[in-house]
Design an enzyme around this catalytic site. Structure first.
Site, PDB file in Angstrom:
ATOM      1  N   ASP A   1      -4.767  10.434  13.648  1.00 37.91           N
ATOM      2  CA  ASP A   1      -5.295  10.052  12.327  1.00 37.91           C
ATOM      3  C   ASP A   1      -6.057   8.730  12.408  1.00 37.91           C
ATOM      4  OD1 ASP A   1      -3.941   9.536   8.930  1.00 37.91           O
ATOM      5  OD2 ASP A   1      -5.845  10.413   9.649  1.00 37.91           O
TER       6      ASP A   1
ATOM      7  N   GLY B   1       0.651   5.861   0.570  1.00 35.75           N
ATOM      8  CA  GLY B   1      -0.171   7.001   1.023  1.00 35.75           C
ATOM      9  C   GLY B   1       0.732   8.158   1.367  1.00 35.75           C
TER      10      GLY B   1
ATOM     11  N   GLY C   1       0.853  -1.200   0.000  1.00 38.21           N
ATOM     12  CA  GLY C   1       0.000   0.000   0.000  1.00 38.21           C
ATOM     13  C   GLY C   1       0.878   1.236   0.000  1.00 38.21           C
TER      14      GLY C   1
ATOM     15  N   VAL D   1       4.411   1.056   1.679  1.00 40.01           N
ATOM     16  CA  VAL D   1       4.561  -0.108   2.558  1.00 40.01           C
ATOM     17  C   VAL D   1       4.770  -1.320   1.666  1.00 40.01           C
ATOM     18  CG1 VAL D   1       3.452  -1.599   4.253  1.00 40.01           C
ATOM     19  CG2 VAL D   1       3.116   0.866   4.380  1.00 40.01           C
TER      20      VAL D   1
ATOM     21  N   PHE E   1       2.200   8.639   3.805  1.00 43.61           N
ATOM     22  CA  PHE E   1       3.335   8.158   4.613  1.00 43.61           C
ATOM     23  C   PHE E   1       4.472   7.613   3.753  1.00 43.61           C
ATOM     24  CE2 PHE E   1       0.049   5.011   4.099  1.00 43.61           C
ATOM     25  CZ  PHE E   1       0.725   3.955   3.541  1.00 43.61           C
TER      26      PHE E   1
HETATM   27  C1  38G Z   1       4.701   2.028  10.089  1.00 43.71           C
HETATM   28  O1  38G Z   1       3.708   2.870   9.518  1.00 43.71           O
HETATM   29  C2  38G Z   1       2.748   2.277   8.761  1.00 43.71           C
HETATM   30  C3  38G Z   1       2.602   0.904   8.631  1.00 43.71           C
HETATM   31  C4  38G Z   1       1.598   0.398   7.836  1.00 43.71           C
HETATM   32  C5  38G Z   1       1.475  -1.051   7.712  1.00 43.71           C
HETATM   33  C6  38G Z   1       2.116  -1.900   8.625  1.00 43.71           C
HETATM   34  C7  38G Z   1       2.003  -3.259   8.465  1.00 43.71           C
HETATM   35  C8  38G Z   1       1.241  -3.725   7.417  1.00 43.71           C
HETATM   36  N1  38G Z   1       0.945  -4.972   7.018  1.00 43.71           N
HETATM   37  C9  38G Z   1       0.157  -4.890   5.927  1.00 43.71           C
HETATM   38  C10 38G Z   1      -0.051  -3.551   5.657  1.00 43.71           C
HETATM   39  C11 38G Z   1      -0.843  -3.005   4.589  1.00 43.71           C
HETATM   40  C12 38G Z   1      -1.458  -3.835   3.652  1.00 43.71           C
HETATM   41  C13 38G Z   1      -2.232  -3.253   2.659  1.00 43.71           C
HETATM   42  C14 38G Z   1      -2.437  -1.864   2.592  1.00 43.71           C
HETATM   43  C15 38G Z   1      -1.787  -1.083   3.538  1.00 43.71           C
HETATM   44  C16 38G Z   1      -1.962   0.441   3.559  1.00 43.71           C
HETATM   45  O2  38G Z   1      -1.483   1.046   2.420  1.00 43.71           O
HETATM   46  N2  38G Z   1      -3.348   0.777   3.782  1.00 43.71           N
HETATM   47  C17 38G Z   1      -3.572   0.852   5.159  1.00 43.71           C
HETATM   48  C18 38G Z   1      -4.262   2.155   5.538  1.00 43.71           C
HETATM   49  N3  38G Z   1      -3.647   3.329   4.931  1.00 43.71           N
HETATM   50  C19 38G Z   1      -4.652   4.413   4.849  1.00 43.71           C
HETATM   51  C20 38G Z   1      -2.497   3.725   5.766  1.00 43.71           C
HETATM   52  C21 38G Z   1      -1.002  -1.637   4.529  1.00 43.71           C
HETATM   53  N4  38G Z   1       0.630  -2.836   6.582  1.00 43.71           N
HETATM   54  N5  38G Z   1       0.748  -1.512   6.706  1.00 43.71           N
HETATM   55  C22 38G Z   1       0.751   1.261   7.134  1.00 43.71           C
HETATM   56  C23 38G Z   1       0.905   2.622   7.284  1.00 43.71           C
HETATM   57  C24 38G Z   1       1.906   3.118   8.091  1.00 43.71           C
HETATM   58  O3  38G Z   1       2.103   4.475   8.254  1.00 43.71           O
END
Ligand code: 38G
Length: 276
Positions: free
Chosen positions: A139, A22, A20, A27, A24
């Protein structure tokens, strides 16, 4: 406590698919070479110069690392490792495989109040824990509430994305306009000094939703909201009381995470109260 490593992250982890992206950064799935354990890596581009608008300021990345290093809780995503190069910081965190809570609920025919309470309890325990350390997430929204896995009957909540989080210091005012319009508390919109209370605002189906962000923000500041009949006809009186105690404009009067956890809807005192 993860120490920031100056070695090349690829010496220790095989970089996989993008999970994913964003505000940030990105990931990606990563595989620890030595243990063959799967993790997630958050790749953050650092700002190359003070005049640049691209990339993140080092101090905001250092703040996020410090916050994550201080948060070890079952309902908060865990930090495993941090790598820094000249232009990038990589946070290695636990891989969260159950997807977003939002999608899990959307895929269900319906969600009972008992199931909602189960999720809410875990979210409140995670938020309550960070608040005991004076850390506010700033957030909290459905997309940042994920499921460690989808095993029933007890899916395990993980709060992610501490990119806007802040450790609040006694006697120091902190103001910010960051956040997601339909989920931010009135004190954020009014650019007032913020507290952990900004996390205890509604972050589900927003009753303030307007036709556009400007209208939504006006609804929040004016406390103009309605429980749309077609969404709330089956909602118990106790649940509506709980929501109304969250949607309090004055952050000092709003319930804290700990008060939410002992609200009769979450923790009924009697069977009769539970059936309300
Ligand atoms: C460490 O900071 C972050 C970790 C993660 C994170 C951590 C572990 C993890 N395992 C699977 C995923 C994952 C899988 C699919 C999409 C995403 C993410 O892009 N969407 C999540 C929400 N988004 C609005 C932050 C994240 N994540 N995402 C997402 C945003 C962050 O700012």
């Amino acid at each position: 406590m993860a120490q920031i490593k100056l070695q090349n992250v690829e010496d220790y982890y095989e970089i996989g698919e993008v999970l994913g992206s964003g505000h940030f950064g990105q990931v990606r799935a990563v595989l620890e070479r030595a243990s063959k354990v799967h993790w997630a890596g958050k790749f953050l581009k650092l700002r190359r110069s003070a005049s640049s608008r691209l990339g993140l300021e080092r101090k905001s990345v250092e703040r996020e690392v410090e916050i994550l290093q201080s948060l070890q809780h079952a309902n908060v995503m865990a930090l495993r490792d941090v790598f820094e190069s000249r232009a990038e910081v990589v946070l290695i965190v636990e891989l969260i495989s159950g997807g977003e809570l939002f999608d899990f609920i959307a895929e269900k025919e319906s969600l009972s109040e008992e199931e909602a309470i189960e999720f809410l309890k875990q979210i409140l325990m995670g938020v309550g824990f960070m608040h005991t350390k004076n850390i506010a997430h700033f957030d909290l929204k459905p997309e940042n509430i994920m499921l460690a896995d989808k095993t029933m009957p007890h899916p395990h909540i993980k709060i992610i994305d501490f990119g806007l989080a802040h450790c609040l210091k006694q006697g120091e005012e902190y103001r910010s306009l960051s956040g997601t319009p339909q989920y931010i508390a009135p004190e954020v919109i009014n650019y007032e000094p913020l507290s952990e209370a900004a996390d205890i605002w509604l972050s589900g189906l927003s009753p303030f939703q307007g036709d556009n962000d400007e209208e939504t923000l006006k609804n929040i500041v004016g406390m103009i909201y309605e429980f749309e009949e077609n969404y709330f006809t089956q909602t118990s009186t106790m649940a509506k009381d709980f929501i109304e105690k969250l949607l309090v404009k004055d952050p000092i009067e709003r319930m804290t995470a700990d008060e939410c956890l002992v609200h009769p809807w979450i923790k009924p005192l009697t069977r009769k109260q539970a059936d309300n």
